[in-house]
Write a protein that holds these residues in place. Structure first.
Motif, mmCIF file in Angstrom:
data_model
loop_
_atom_site.group_PDB
_atom_site.id
_atom_site.type_symbol
_atom_site.label_atom_id
_atom_site.label_comp_id
_atom_site.label_asym_id
_atom_site.label_seq_id
_atom_site.Cartn_x
_atom_site.Cartn_y
_atom_site.Cartn_z
ATOM 1 N N GLY A 21 -2.376 3.548 -0.306
ATOM 2 C CA GLY A 21 -3.247 2.384 -0.268
ATOM 3 C C GLY A 21 -4.051 2.368 1.018
ATOM 4 N N ARG A 22 -5.315 2.002 0.914
ATOM 5 C CA ARG A 22 -6.194 1.991 2.090
ATOM 6 C C ARG A 22 -5.655 1.087 3.187
ATOM 7 N NH1 ARG A 22 -9.891 5.272 3.791
ATOM 8 N NH2 ARG A 22 -10.954 5.272 1.755
ATOM 9 N N HIS A 23 -4.992 -0.014 2.820
ATOM 10 C CA HIS A 23 -4.590 -1.034 3.793
ATOM 11 C C HIS A 23 -3.094 -1.001 4.082
ATOM 12 C CE1 HIS A 23 -8.640 -2.589 3.328
ATOM 13 N NE2 HIS A 23 -8.458 -2.571 2.020
ATOM 14 N N ASP A 24 -2.480 0.159 3.934
ATOM 15 C CA ASP A 24 -1.050 0.318 4.205
ATOM 16 C C ASP A 24 -0.784 0.065 5.689
ATOM 17 O OD1 ASP A 24 1.608 1.336 4.621
ATOM 18 O OD2 ASP A 24 1.385 2.537 2.807
ATOM 19 N N ALA A 52 -2.354 -1.981 -0.529
ATOM 20 C CA ALA A 52 -1.607 -1.829 0.728
ATOM 21 C C ALA A 52 -0.391 -0.934 0.472
ATOM 22 C CB ALA A 52 -1.215 -3.199 1.271
ATOM 23 N N HIS A 53 0.707 -1.198 1.162
ATOM 24 C CA HIS A 53 1.874 -0.311 1.045
ATOM 25 C C HIS A 53 2.393 -0.256 -0.394
ATOM 26 C CE1 HIS A 53 5.202 2.017 2.522
ATOM 27 N NE2 HIS A 53 6.092 1.147 2.085
ATOM 28 N N MET A 54 2.472 -1.404 -1.050
ATOM 29 C CA MET A 54 2.902 -1.444 -2.452
ATOM 30 C C MET A 54 1.696 -1.219 -3.355
ATOM 31 S SD MET A 54 6.159 -1.810 -2.463
ATOM 32 C CE MET A 54 7.458 -2.235 -1.303
ATOM 33 N N ALA A 55 1.112 -0.046 -3.225
ATOM 34 C CA ALA A 55 -0.127 0.258 -3.945
ATOM 35 C C ALA A 55 0.069 0.232 -5.451
ATOM 36 C CB ALA A 55 -0.647 1.635 -3.516
ATOM 37 N N HIS A 56 1.273 0.542 -5.914
ATOM 38 C CA HIS A 56 1.535 0.532 -7.361
ATOM 39 C C HIS A 56 1.579 -0.880 -7.924
ATOM 40 C CE1 HIS A 56 5.451 -0.294 -5.659
ATOM 41 N NE2 HIS A 56 5.952 -0.545 -6.857
ATOM 42 N N ILE A 57 1.665 -1.879 -7.052
ATOM 43 C CA ILE A 57 1.635 -3.274 -7.485
ATOM 44 C C ILE A 57 0.238 -3.857 -7.302
ATOM 45 C CG2 ILE A 57 2.606 -5.571 -7.075
ATOM 46 C CD1 ILE A 57 5.190 -4.218 -6.214
ATOM 47 N N ASP A 58 -0.418 -3.515 -6.204
ATOM 48 C CA ASP A 58 -1.802 -3.963 -5.998
ATOM 49 C C ASP A 58 -2.743 -3.391 -7.059
ATOM 50 O OD1 ASP A 58 -2.057 -5.770 -3.824
ATOM 51 O OD2 ASP A 58 -1.721 -4.155 -2.389
ATOM 52 N N GLN A 59 -2.581 -2.108 -7.359
ATOM 53 C CA GLN A 59 -3.495 -1.419 -8.293
ATOM 54 C C GLN A 59 -2.674 -0.613 -9.306
ATOM 55 O OE1 GLN A 59 -6.635 -1.926 -8.410
ATOM 56 N NE2 GLN A 59 -7.086 -2.849 -6.414
ATOM 57 N N PRO A 60 -1.899 -1.273 -10.171
ATOM 58 C CA PRO A 60 -0.957 -0.540 -11.030
ATOM 59 C C PRO A 60 -1.618 0.414 -12.012
ATOM 60 C CG PRO A 60 -1.079 -2.857 -11.669
ATOM 61 C CD PRO A 60 -1.801 -2.722 -10.367
ATOM 62 N N ARG A 61 -2.703 0.008 -12.644
ATOM 63 C CA ARG A 61 -3.322 0.879 -13.642
ATOM 64 C C ARG A 61 -3.928 2.122 -13.001
ATOM 65 N NH1 ARG A 61 -6.490 -3.441 -17.634
ATOM 66 N NH2 ARG A 61 -4.603 -4.518 -18.367
#
Length: 253
Positions: A203-206, A233-242
């Motif tokens: 994620g860009r904002h990790d 951010a760190h949980m990129a799979h939740i911010d952008q799951p698809r």
């Protein structure tokens, strides 16, 4: 799949990874001291080489000679050590929201926002009245604002946290001074020697592992590439799951 935390369990990654089940056989173990795996082990039981041996034993138990591996956050460090220890067992390697080079101590010096967002989580870890799995869960909830970018994902994230069987075995080993870092001594050189195709998904904002480290590693490892997701951010799979899952699925084909 190797989860992070490390005192979490695998469940926070089941969505969206579970959608791959129609095309891939998924193995989602809980690390020792985590989730449904053995608890109450002595602090010395969390040596990274021993944990890697556990992961190889999982592959053996499921009669899996060769597997693609995704390591998330702290699990990404263990995934690298697994790939170097047993490269013949690894097909493709995804290092998600983690890093290959160590994080420089001054990388976030000029980021006041990080200090603000991390303050609540740091306060939990420094509160000596908190102990055990409750402290791990409290720290996870306090760090939510630092780990997500999209406010609309926050409620679902807290529901996800409520389903995790948090532990404290790894934290106890760390507090006892017995937790050796899983980082490889020469990660770029050692990963390059495995010949594994590597995807660094970030994620860009990790605010845990800066995205610049993924770009740097991809430029130095043959057959490696980095993909940085905007709005994550760190949980990129939740911010952008698809988008996150689409990238993973595309790499595994």
């Amino acid at each position: 799949m190797i989860h992070g935390g490390p005192d979490w369990d695998h469940t926070y990654l089941r969505h969206p990874l579970g959608r791959l089940a129609g095309h891939h056989r998924l193995l989602l173990p809980d690390l020792r001291g985590c989730g449904r795996s053995a608890r109450g082990l002595p602090p010395t039981a969390f040596d990274p080489d021993t944990v890697v041996a556990d992961l190889i034993a999982v592959l053996d138990a499921f009669e899996t000679e060769r597997a693609d591996v995704l390591g998330f956050s702290f699990g990404g460090l263990l995934a690298q050590r697994l790939a170097v220890t047993a490269p013949e067992r690894i097909g493709r390697l995804i290092i998600a929201s983690s890093s290959v080079p160590p994080v420089p101590p001054d990388v976030y010096t000029d980021t006041p926002l990080r200090r603000v967002l991390r303050a609540a989580e740091n306060a939990v870890w420094s509160d000596l009245s908190r102990t055990g799995p409750a402290r791990t869960e409290a720290a996870a909830r306090a760090g939510a604002r630092a780990n997500l970018v999209r406010p609309s994902a926050m409620r679902g994230y807290h529901r996800r946290l409520s389903r995790i069987r948090f532990s404290a075995d790894w934290a106890n080993a760390r507090d006892a001074g017995a937790l050796r870092s899983p980082r490889l001594p020469r990660p770029i050189e050692q990963l390059s020697a495995t010949g594994c195709p590597v995807l660094l998904l970030h994620g860009r904002h990790d605010l845990t592992f800066p995205a610049t480290l993924a770009l740097d590693a991809a430029a130095r490892i043959p057959d490696a590439r980095a993909l940085i997701l905007e709005g994550a951010a760190h949980m990129a799979h939740i911010d952008q799951p698809r988008l996150w899952l689409r990238v993973v699925a595309g790499f595994l084909r």
